[in-house]
Design a protein around this motif. Structure first.
Motif, PDB file in Angstrom:
ATOM      1  N   VAL A  35       0.894  -1.227  -0.199  1.00 38.04           N
ATOM      2  CA  VAL A  35      -0.112   0.124  -0.153  1.00 38.04           C
ATOM      3  C   VAL A  35       0.744   1.244   0.011  1.00 38.04           C
ATOM      4  N   THR A  36       2.206   1.100   0.071  1.00 34.68           N
ATOM      5  CA  THR A  36       3.080   2.370   0.312  1.00 34.68           C
ATOM      6  C   THR A  36       2.820   3.440  -0.944  1.00 34.68           C
ATOM      7  N   GLY A  37       2.853   2.855  -2.179  1.00 33.62           N
ATOM      8  CA  GLY A  37       2.542   3.647  -3.367  1.00 33.62           C
ATOM      9  C   GLY A  37       1.347   4.493  -3.215  1.00 33.62           C
ATOM     10  N   TRP A  38       0.565   3.771  -2.536  1.00 32.70           N
ATOM     11  CA  TRP A  38      -1.010   4.608  -2.514  1.00 32.70           C
ATOM     12  C   TRP A  38      -0.953   5.625  -1.372  1.00 32.70           C
ATOM     13  N   LEU A  39      -0.295   5.427  -0.394  1.00 31.60           N
ATOM     14  CA  LEU A  39       0.073   6.181   0.617  1.00 31.60           C
ATOM     15  C   LEU A  39       1.026   7.614   0.346  1.00 31.60           C
ATOM     16  N   ILE A  44       0.927  13.071  -1.820  1.00 34.00           N
ATOM     17  CA  ILE A  44       0.986  14.173  -3.071  1.00 34.00           C
ATOM     18  C   ILE A  44      -0.277  14.993  -3.173  1.00 34.00           C
ATOM     19  N   SER A  45      -1.058  14.221  -3.308  1.00 34.68           N
ATOM     20  CA  SER A  45      -2.627  14.945  -3.128  1.00 34.68           C
ATOM     21  C   SER A  45      -2.739  16.000  -2.120  1.00 34.68           C
ATOM     22  N   ASN A  98      -9.637  17.411  -4.401  1.00 35.47           N
ATOM     23  CA  ASN A  98     -10.324  16.774  -3.038  1.00 35.47           C
ATOM     24  C   ASN A  98     -11.012  15.572  -3.360  1.00 35.47           C
ATOM     25  N   LEU A  99     -11.713  15.550  -4.647  1.00 38.15           N
ATOM     26  CA  LEU A  99     -12.259  14.245  -4.864  1.00 38.15           C
ATOM     27  C   LEU A  99     -11.172  13.060  -5.322  1.00 38.15           C
ATOM     28  N   PHE A 100     -10.158  13.259  -5.982  1.00 41.66           N
ATOM     29  CA  PHE A 100      -9.165  12.335  -5.943  1.00 41.66           C
ATOM     30  C   PHE A 100      -8.426  11.855  -4.595  1.00 41.66           C
ATOM     31  N   GLY A 101      -8.309  12.972  -3.638  1.00 45.79           N
ATOM     32  CA  GLY A 101      -7.971  12.309  -2.422  1.00 45.79           C
ATOM     33  C   GLY A 101      -8.891  11.714  -1.618  1.00 45.79           C
ATOM     34  N   ASP A 161      -1.140  11.661   4.963  1.00 46.28           N
ATOM     35  CA  ASP A 161      -2.341  12.754   4.579  1.00 46.28           C
ATOM     36  C   ASP A 161      -2.084  14.251   5.362  1.00 46.28           C
ATOM     37  N   VAL A 162      -2.350  14.107   6.740  1.00 48.06           N
ATOM     38  CA  VAL A 162      -2.112  15.237   7.689  1.00 48.06           C
ATOM     39  C   VAL A 162      -0.659  15.841   7.490  1.00 48.06           C
ATOM     40  N   GLY A 163       0.048  14.989   7.759  1.00 48.35           N
ATOM     41  CA  GLY A 163       1.664  15.434   7.794  1.00 48.35           C
ATOM     42  C   GLY A 163       1.882  16.148   6.476  1.00 48.35           C
ATOM     43  N   SER A 164       1.583  15.655   5.356  1.00 44.28           N
ATOM     44  CA  SER A 164       1.793  16.292   4.255  1.00 44.28           C
ATOM     45  C   SER A 164       1.247  17.761   4.018  1.00 44.28           C
ATOM     46  N   TYR A 165      -0.096  17.721   4.388  1.00 36.46           N
ATOM     47  CA  TYR A 165      -0.854  18.728   4.136  1.00 36.46           C
ATOM     48  C   TYR A 165      -0.430  20.122   5.260  1.00 36.46           C
ATOM     49  N   VAL A 166      -0.273  19.677   6.423  1.00 30.79           N
ATOM     50  CA  VAL A 166       0.200  20.718   7.471  1.00 30.79           C
ATOM     51  C   VAL A 166       1.598  21.133   7.018  1.00 30.79           C
TER      52      VAL A 166
END
Length: 617
Positions: A35-39, A44-45, A98-101, A161-166
């Protein structure tokens, strides 16, 4: 669209499960394979969403400046392109990201990721040694497996997700504020330092409390399962009050960790509120001061103040996300203590399937130690035991409790490895063959044959899933079970072979469970048969009726039988008398009686066919 994203991750990988590493990050990587690639794509999203949102503030400040500098009559002619680009980002790009994420998160990862962890962990634990399950509550193991699967998902997804966004949002906000005036960026830097200091002091403590809480929750669940599983014992001894007190102590331990967690959370909230108020006040004050001195355009103030307000709103969310992250880190660490344990009994690297040609069994000078005495010396359960059972021979094991009879059986089944000697079947060392093939060649009926909480049919065919109805009926007749199985029913209205028997078969009497177990072994039809107090749960009438069927069941098989009721094994080809882990007598029933040794004394002291428990001779 939904189903395409849902199929991106296989929740049930076919790879052989390996022992998870004990290190936290290695453990996370182990269960994130596949699942690493999807994470990464999720990260990125989320980062792209953060960039677009920060860019909107930049466009807003630029729009304010143009509104103040451009005459109304020429505004659209000069700025339509910029406004169209801003509208494209706001109406098309941001919703699309947002839809893709959202599809990545909800369709691809949230369901499949923890299911994949559960599947791999369940399969690994399923092949753990018997001793592993004897040392833990089944409910506690199940609770930790379920909690850990969700916690692994939350840690991985929050970081990506949160880490990248923040991180990207804050860097973008800081760069945007600094691009207007470096003094506007100063409050953001100081706020970040204070915020990071608070995270470093409080959140790890929350993580440690969360780990203790996860352990306390597992223990509390284990106590509930233990009470309900043994409800008959609780009722028989009228100990509901005692169980309540025992349960309350477990709940109190859990509640204590909750109180500690809430205190830390309150300190966190108070500190964060002060930091946020200071940030908004500082940015607004500096922005207005620079504007009044003419050093800053009004658009810059329109950028900085909303950014500060946005971070103010985000700060509580970020803090709770980090708190939840460390809570899940604690849960994962707690799960590692149960999941990352080596299998005590493992197949040899070059293990081959067992091939039973005749069924001869040999215990070749076997010594097995278990536990320690008061001087911390290992206790020998079996001491240099040497025994040969010929193919097709029926052997009865006799001895008081603790003589080593059941240990002998457990070692043949390779529930434990032996430090000295070896055990062979038709010349093949059981330590060098696959465990599955070894146990497939041995049929076992024990004194307490627990059943699976499934249908009677599923239980009987457990050792032979492809059995026909005629074969099932024959097995039922052999076990004298055909008289009651057709009359069985359950709460869902299922009857006969389709009726479910309840957890561990609690809906059946002890004698009925035993007969189902005998039918199961009869249907399995293994070349080696072990009867460990196989008829102890049957009344005398049923035992007499089934005895002749057992003789049919034993035909052509190598049989090892244990019974305290000596009359049930007196007709065996040979009786082996054990005492303190050694063989002290061997022979037929008549030969041992003539010898006048231990067996003769045990036989003489039988009362109602049972072995006297107080015979210390």
């Amino acid at each position: 669209m939904f189903s395409w994203f849902e199929r991106r991750i296989d929740p049930y990988p076919s790879e052989q499960p390996m022992m998870p590493p004990k290190g936290f990050w290695a453990f996370m990587r182990h269960y994130s394979r596949g699942v690493t690639g999807w994470l990464v794509l999720l990260a990125i999203s989320s980062g792209a969403i953060a960039l677009v949102e920060v860019s909107l503030y930049s466009w807003l400040g630029d729009l304010v400046n143009r509104l103040s500098d451009t005459p109304r009559e020429s505004f659209w002619a000069e700025n339509w392109g910029r406004i169209a680009l801003m509208g494209l980002g706001l109406v098309i790009v941001l919703p699309g990201l947002n839809l893709f994420g959202g599809l990545l998160m909800h369709q691809t990862l949230l369901g499949n990721f923890p299911q994949r962890v559960r599947w791999l962990a369940y399969r690994y634990l399923l092949r753990q040694s018997v001793g592993y399950f004897q040392d833990e509550f089944a409910g506690r193991i199940a609770q930790r497996l379920m909690q850990t699967a969700l916690a692994v998902r939350e840690v991985a997804m929050k970081l990506m997700d949160v880490g990248s966004y923040v991180v990207i949002y804050f860097i973008g906000a800081l760069a945007l504020a600094a691009s207007q005036d470096w003094r506007l960026a100063l409050p953001f830097v100081l706020w970040a330092l204070g915020y990071g200091l608070m995270l470093g002091r409080i959140v790890p403590r929350l993580g440690r409390v969360a780990q203790e809480q996860a352990d306390a929750r597992s223990a509390m669940t284990g106590r509930i399962v233990d009470s309900y599983t043994n409800i008959a014992t609780v009722k028989l001894f009228s100990h509901s009050d005692r169980e309540e007190a025992w349960m309350r102590s477990g709940m109190d331990a859990f509640l204590g960790t909750v109180y500690r967690q809430m205190r830390l959370s309150q300190i966190q909230d108070i500190t964060l509120s002060l930091l946020n108020v200071w940030l908004v006040a500082a940015v607004t004050g500096i922005g207005l001061w620079l504007w009044t001195t003419g050093e800053l355009a009004v658009g810059a103030v329109a950028i900085a103040v909303p950014l500060a307000l946005r971070l103010n709103n985000m700060a509580h969310w970020i803090m709770w996300e980090f708190a939840a992250l460390f809570e899940n880190i604690g849960t994962v660490r707690d799960g590692i203590s149960s999941l990352s344990l080596p299998r005590a009994v493992q197949d040899a690297p070059d293990a081959k399937p067992l091939e039973v040609t005749a069924g001869a069994v040999r215990f070749d000078h076997v010594t097995f130690r278990y536990g320690q005495d008061e001087a911390q010396r290992p206790l020998a359960v079996l001491d240099d035991l040497d025994l040969t059972i010929r193919a097709g021979e029926k052997v009865g094991l006799v001895g008081r409790s603790g003589a080593g009879k059941s240990t002998l059986i457990n070692l043949l089944l390779r529930f434990h490895d032996i430090p000295e000697g070896r055990i062979t079947i038709d010349g093949q060392d059981v330590a060098q063959v696959g465990q599955e093939s070894l146990r497939a060649a041995i049929g076992v009926v024990t004194q307490d044959s627990a059943l699976l909480h499934r249908s009677v049919r599923d239980n009987i065919t457990y050792g032979r899933p492809d059995a026909s109805d005629d074969q099932i009926a024959h097995a039922l007749r052999m076990a004298e079970a055909d008289s009651f199985v057709p009359q069985l029913s359950d709460a869902q209205g299922r009857h006969g072979l389709d009726a479910h028997v309840g957890e561990r078969g609690v809906k059946l009497s002890g004698g009925q469970r035993q007969r189902i177990a005998i039918a199961r072994v009869a249907l399995k039809d293994a070349p080696i048969l072990i009867l460990d107090e196989a008829t102890s749960a049957l009344d005398s009438e049923v035992e007499a009726a089934i005895q002749s069927r057992l003789e049919v069941l034993m035909e052509g098989k190598t049989v090892i039988a244990i019974a305290h009721r000596l009359s049930t094994i007196a007709a065996m080809d040979r009786l082996v008398v054990m005492d303190q882990g050694r063989i002290v007598e061997q022979g037929s029933h008549a030969e041992l009686l003539d010898a006048g040794g231990i067996y003769a004394r045990l036989w003489a002291r039988q009362s109602g066919g049972f072995l006297a428990g107080d015979d210390q001779t």
